[in-house]
Scaffold this motif. Structure first.
Motif, PDB file in Angstrom:
ATOM      1  N   LEU A   3      66.448  18.467 -29.843  1.00  0.00           N
ATOM      2  CA  LEU A   3      67.102  18.856 -28.529  1.00  0.00           C
ATOM      3  C   LEU A   3      66.876  19.190 -27.656  1.00  0.00           C
ATOM      4  O   LEU A   3      66.848  19.474 -26.102  1.00  0.00           O
ATOM      5  CB  LEU A   3      67.359  20.517 -29.759  1.00  0.00           C
ATOM      6  N   THR A   4      64.857  19.610 -27.711  1.00  0.00           N
ATOM      7  CA  THR A   4      64.150  20.026 -26.414  1.00  0.00           C
ATOM      8  C   THR A   4      63.686  18.492 -25.535  1.00  0.00           C
ATOM      9  O   THR A   4      63.559  18.664 -24.248  1.00  0.00           O
ATOM     10  CB  THR A   4      62.656  19.959 -26.798  1.00  0.00           C
ATOM     11  N   ALA A   5      64.169  17.490 -26.234  1.00  0.00           N
ATOM     12  CA  ALA A   5      64.587  15.742 -25.321  1.00  0.00           C
ATOM     13  C   ALA A   5      65.658  15.885 -24.354  1.00  0.00           C
ATOM     14  O   ALA A   5      65.575  15.071 -23.173  1.00  0.00           O
ATOM     15  CB  ALA A   5      64.321  14.819 -26.353  1.00  0.00           C
ATOM     16  N   VAL A   9      67.066  22.050 -21.805  1.00  0.00           N
ATOM     17  CA  VAL A   9      67.209  22.672 -23.611  1.00  0.00           C
ATOM     18  C   VAL A   9      65.358  23.450 -23.737  1.00  0.00           C
ATOM     19  O   VAL A   9      64.579  22.469 -23.681  1.00  0.00           O
ATOM     20  CB  VAL A   9      67.489  22.140 -24.530  1.00  0.00           C
ATOM     21  N   SER A  10      65.108  25.099 -23.756  1.00  0.00           N
ATOM     22  CA  SER A  10      63.659  25.001 -23.767  1.00  0.00           C
ATOM     23  C   SER A  10      63.438  25.125 -24.835  1.00  0.00           C
ATOM     24  O   SER A  10      64.210  25.216 -25.920  1.00  0.00           O
ATOM     25  CB  SER A  10      63.636  26.135 -22.607  1.00  0.00           C
ATOM     26  N   GLU A  11      62.191  25.649 -25.385  1.00  0.00           N
ATOM     27  CA  GLU A  11      61.983  25.946 -26.789  1.00  0.00           C
ATOM     28  C   GLU A  11      62.876  27.551 -27.261  1.00  0.00           C
ATOM     29  O   GLU A  11      63.811  27.398 -28.232  1.00  0.00           O
ATOM     30  CB  GLU A  11      60.691  26.248 -27.135  1.00  0.00           C
ATOM     31  N   LYS A  12      62.744  28.412 -25.966  1.00  0.00           N
ATOM     32  CA  LYS A  12      64.035  29.651 -26.708  1.00  0.00           C
ATOM     33  C   LYS A  12      64.841  28.867 -26.734  1.00  0.00           C
ATOM     34  O   LYS A  12      66.239  29.681 -27.600  1.00  0.00           O
ATOM     35  CB  LYS A  12      63.819  30.529 -25.566  1.00  0.00           C
ATOM     36  N   ARG A  13      65.982  28.348 -26.303  1.00  0.00           N
ATOM     37  CA  ARG A  13      67.325  27.755 -25.837  1.00  0.00           C
ATOM     38  C   ARG A  13      67.312  26.582 -27.239  1.00  0.00           C
ATOM     39  O   ARG A  13      68.607  27.220 -28.204  1.00  0.00           O
ATOM     40  CB  ARG A  13      67.794  27.359 -25.037  1.00  0.00           C
ATOM     41  N   VAL A 151      75.171  27.029 -19.038  1.00  0.00           N
ATOM     42  CA  VAL A 151      74.021  26.274 -20.213  1.00  0.00           C
ATOM     43  C   VAL A 151      74.039  24.889 -20.911  1.00  0.00           C
ATOM     44  O   VAL A 151      73.987  24.037 -21.178  1.00  0.00           O
ATOM     45  CB  VAL A 151      73.193  27.124 -21.063  1.00  0.00           C
ATOM     46  N   VAL A 152      75.677  25.854 -21.385  1.00  0.00           N
ATOM     47  CA  VAL A 152      76.299  25.081 -22.471  1.00  0.00           C
ATOM     48  C   VAL A 152      76.724  23.915 -22.180  1.00  0.00           C
ATOM     49  O   VAL A 152      75.816  22.933 -23.011  1.00  0.00           O
ATOM     50  CB  VAL A 152      76.674  26.351 -23.821  1.00  0.00           C
ATOM     51  N   ARG A 153      77.034  24.533 -21.327  1.00  0.00           N
ATOM     52  CA  ARG A 153      77.870  23.325 -20.491  1.00  0.00           C
ATOM     53  C   ARG A 153      77.512  21.370 -20.013  1.00  0.00           C
ATOM     54  O   ARG A 153      77.182  20.424 -20.525  1.00  0.00           O
ATOM     55  CB  ARG A 153      79.151  23.144 -19.679  1.00  0.00           C
ATOM     56  N   THR A 154      76.566  21.981 -19.359  1.00  0.00           N
ATOM     57  CA  THR A 154      74.980  21.379 -18.628  1.00  0.00           C
ATOM     58  C   THR A 154      74.354  21.030 -20.064  1.00  0.00           C
ATOM     59  O   THR A 154      74.127  19.500 -20.102  1.00  0.00           O
ATOM     60  CB  THR A 154      73.666  22.711 -17.709  1.00  0.00           C
TER      61      THR A 154
END
Length: 668
Positions: A3-5, A9-13, A151-154
């Motif tokens: 996901l972080t790729a 999407v940060s570590e928190k997200r 955030v989710v849409r992006t």
């Protein structure tokens, strides 16, 4: 791909996405919208009806903030063409910082529109200008933690650019059936321009998933030696003698089911049967007759239940009807010392009947001569659980039971490897449950009725769709209702039950309710499969419009388990013609199969099947809306793919992998 790729999407997200069971970019692409905001047309409040969801424009005149109310709120007094209305946000104090006097776009549900003004609860809003974002058809996704819709849409749009989306349907068949490219379907689902695009994309994606599921069933079934290894010696006279132990006569449906099982266990091939029937039709009595056929012939039998409470209830009944055979109960709470002793007795053959939960599926549980495996409330188990249970014996017979009636057309698709036996009638002692749709103005009378019933020794279930309320404040949660009822039903003993509790705590509460230590039980749908509580005579379901009809029927079946007249009250959080039409089906029918057919027509294949009938692999498509014809098309394509004209080695591997992913999973 991690996901972080994905950009943004940060570590928190990433941790918030993990709470939604999203761990990879591929899973993120398959995080489907639960709804869409239709922001293509602006509607005047004067043209809207109560409970309509609209986009409108109005002027904010005044803003009020109350941080000290039981539910803190921000309220805006608005005006549109001389009509005053209020927009209110609960538990969102930050809204006050984003509002000022001036013109705004509001998107939300119109409520209390009875000629005396109206209000919108928790509407989405922004300044009315040429650069606003409230336009088009906007997907709405399930959220968790601090994730926002933006955030989710992006993140999903970014993931779609990086994740290759490949169909597993053979290309010639995709062309024959004129299927939309799968990658195009995903794009149109997440970035639609019209409702038609959403419908077509949902159908295409669902078809792919059901194609893999049906293909998985073919792989599971294929190559199995179904020759009978265990020869039953029980006679018809011995079986009839056992059935006479019951203090009631079997119905025609029960008798026919027992006869079918008797024929199957005396045939050259092993039995693989689905026994389905409505709530209270007597499936357990039929299953016990099947168990008798096995143990009387010198073999062992096992009965698997989805919860410990239900497993212990079955065990108590087995001990009553099988006094000449040793019965053992094996669950997660069984102590280590007890487990060692029980497993030793099972392996030696001292125990003839084992009753338990998924603990029975553990590798170190070995049988001496297991001949029959019974799976109670089978929709709570994945396919692999049934398989691993039956593999503990030599080609042992399998009887799976479902109290959620499935239309025959669907049962042929999803249980094509099973013989389907249906019990359509009910014991004469069972009374129909009277069902009513209760308007809010009669709630106080309903509570008085509950108190009166408690004085008579009768108990009540209160069911809510969620553990915690939603942002709009339109969904009753069990925690809110529990607090509310303690104030309204003073003197009554009320218990709280929901899925986030530990299994031990849930079992203790359910058992205490059965033992009449409580008058009322406030719960989520975890009681849908539970113990028989003969004194529970009233079922009250909040936000009933949010449940499927089959699920409502299943919940209703928790009452009326004894000989007392029972009632079910349906409460609506959102009143609409569609909701009333759906709930009227439940109100006017007690036939589970009739309700299932209506549910299928009203909700389509996605909502009806969901995860309940097909296992964990379909969890992700539960938000998709598509017609039931998609399932039949998926079956037709799968049949052609495995007809011999195509190389299905790779497909079989993918389907088998899907099947394998179900192991050791029991749906809650």
């Amino acid at each position: 791909m991690d996901l972080t790729a994905i950009k943004f999407v940060s570590e928190k997200r990433e941790k918030d996405f993990n709470k939604l069971n999203i761990y990879t970019a591929e899973q993120l692409v398959r995080h489907y919208p639960r709804d869409y905001l239709d922001l293509r047309h602006v509607t005047l409040l004067s043209d809207a009806y109560h409970n309509d969801v609209i986009l409108t424009v109005a002027e904010v005149l005044n803003i009020e903030v109350n941080r000290y109310a039981r539910r803190p709120f921000v309220k805006a007094l608005c005006q549109q063409q001389g009509l005053l209305f209020t927009a209110i946000w609960f538990n969102q104090p930050y809204v006050a910082q984003k509002l000022a006097r001036g013109e705004y776009l509001f998107y939300g549900r119109v409520q209390n529109k009875y000629g005396m003004g109206c209000q919108m609860v928790n509407p989405t809003f922004e300044r009315s200008d040429k650069n606003n974002n409230l336009k088009g058809l906007i997907p709405v996704y399930p959220l968790s933690g601090s994730l926002t819709q933006g955030v989710v849409r992006t993140a999903i749009r970014e993931a779609m650019r990086k994740v290759p989306i490949v169909s597993h349907i053979p290309v010639p068949l995709a062309k024959k059936y004129a299927l939309m490219p799968l990658s195009e379907a995903f794009y149109k689902l997440h970035c639609p321009e019209s409702a038609d695009e959403v419908r077509l994309a949902s159908s295409r994606i669902a078809l792919e998933e059901y194609f893999l599921l049906i293909s998985a069933f073919k792989v599971i079934k294929g190559g199995r030696d179904d020759a009978r290894m265990n020869r039953y010696s029980v006679t018809e006279n011995e079986l009839n003698s056992f059935i006479s132990r019951y203090q009631f006569n079997f119905t025609e449906g029960q008798t026919a089911a027992v006869n079918n099982i008797f024929k199957c266990v005396h045939s050259p091939h092993k039995m693989n049967m689905l026994l389905q029937g409505d709530v209270g039709c007597g499936k357990t009595a039929v299953a016990f007759a099947a168990i008798y056929m096995a143990v009387k012939s010198g073999f062992q039998a096992v009965m698997l239940a989805p919860t410990e409470v239900l497993a212990r209830q079955n065990a108590a009944l087995l001990q009553r009807y099988f006094p000449d055979y040793r019965t053992a109960t094996l669950t997660g709470s069984t102590t280590a010392a007890e487990k060692r002793e029980i497993k030793k007795a099972i392996a030696s053959g001292e125990v003839s009947i084992v009753c338990g939960t998924h603990a029975v599926l553990q590798q170190d549980v070995e049988f001496k001569n297991l001949a029959l495996a019974v799976c109670d409330e089978q929709h709570r188990f994945g396919v692999a659980q049934r398989s691993s249970l039956s593999e503990k014996g030599q080609n042992c017979d399998v009887l799976v039971m479902s109290a959620t009636p499935i239309p025959r057309t669907l049962s042929l698709i999803f249980y094509g490897d099973l013989d389907v036996t249906t019990i359509k009638d009910k014991p004469l002692s069972r009374q129909d449950i009277s069902t009513s749709i209760i308007p809010e103005r009669k709630y106080s009378q309903m509570y008085e009725y509950v108190c009166e019933q408690a004085k008579l020794g009768n108990q009540t279930y209160f069911v809510c769709p969620k553990i915690e309320g939603d942002e709009e404040g339109t969904v009753m949660s069990v925690t809110e209702l529990y607090e509310e009822l303690q104030a309204k039903l003073k003197g009554l003993r009320i218990a709280l039950l929901h899925g986030k509790m530990k299994d031990k705590q849930k079992n203790e509460i359910m058992q205490a309710f059965k033992d009449k230590e409580y008058d009322c039980l406030v719960s989520t749908t975890v009681i849908e499969v539970g113990v028989d509580v003969p004194d529970a005579t009233t079922m009250i379901i909040y936000n009933a419009e949010r449940f499927g009809l089959s699920q409502l029927h299943q919940l209703r079946g928790r009452v009326g388990r004894g000989d007392k007249k029972s009632y079910c009250f349906l409460l609506m959080g959102a009143d609409s013609e569609e909701a009333r039409a759906r709930l009227s089906v439940i109100k006017n029918s007690t036939d589970g199969f009739e309700i299932a057919e209506a549910d299928l027509k009203l909700r389509g294949g996605g909502d009806f099947m969901g995860t309940r009938q097909s296992g964990r692999m379909l969890t992700e498509i539960k938000n998709l809306k598509f017609p039931v014809e998609v399932l039949f098309t998926a079956k037709a394509i799968s049949d052609e793919a495995f007809s011999g004209a195509f190389d299905t080695v790779q497909l079989s591997k993918i389907a088998a992998q899907k099947y394998d992913s179900l192991k050791d999973v029991i749906l809650n």
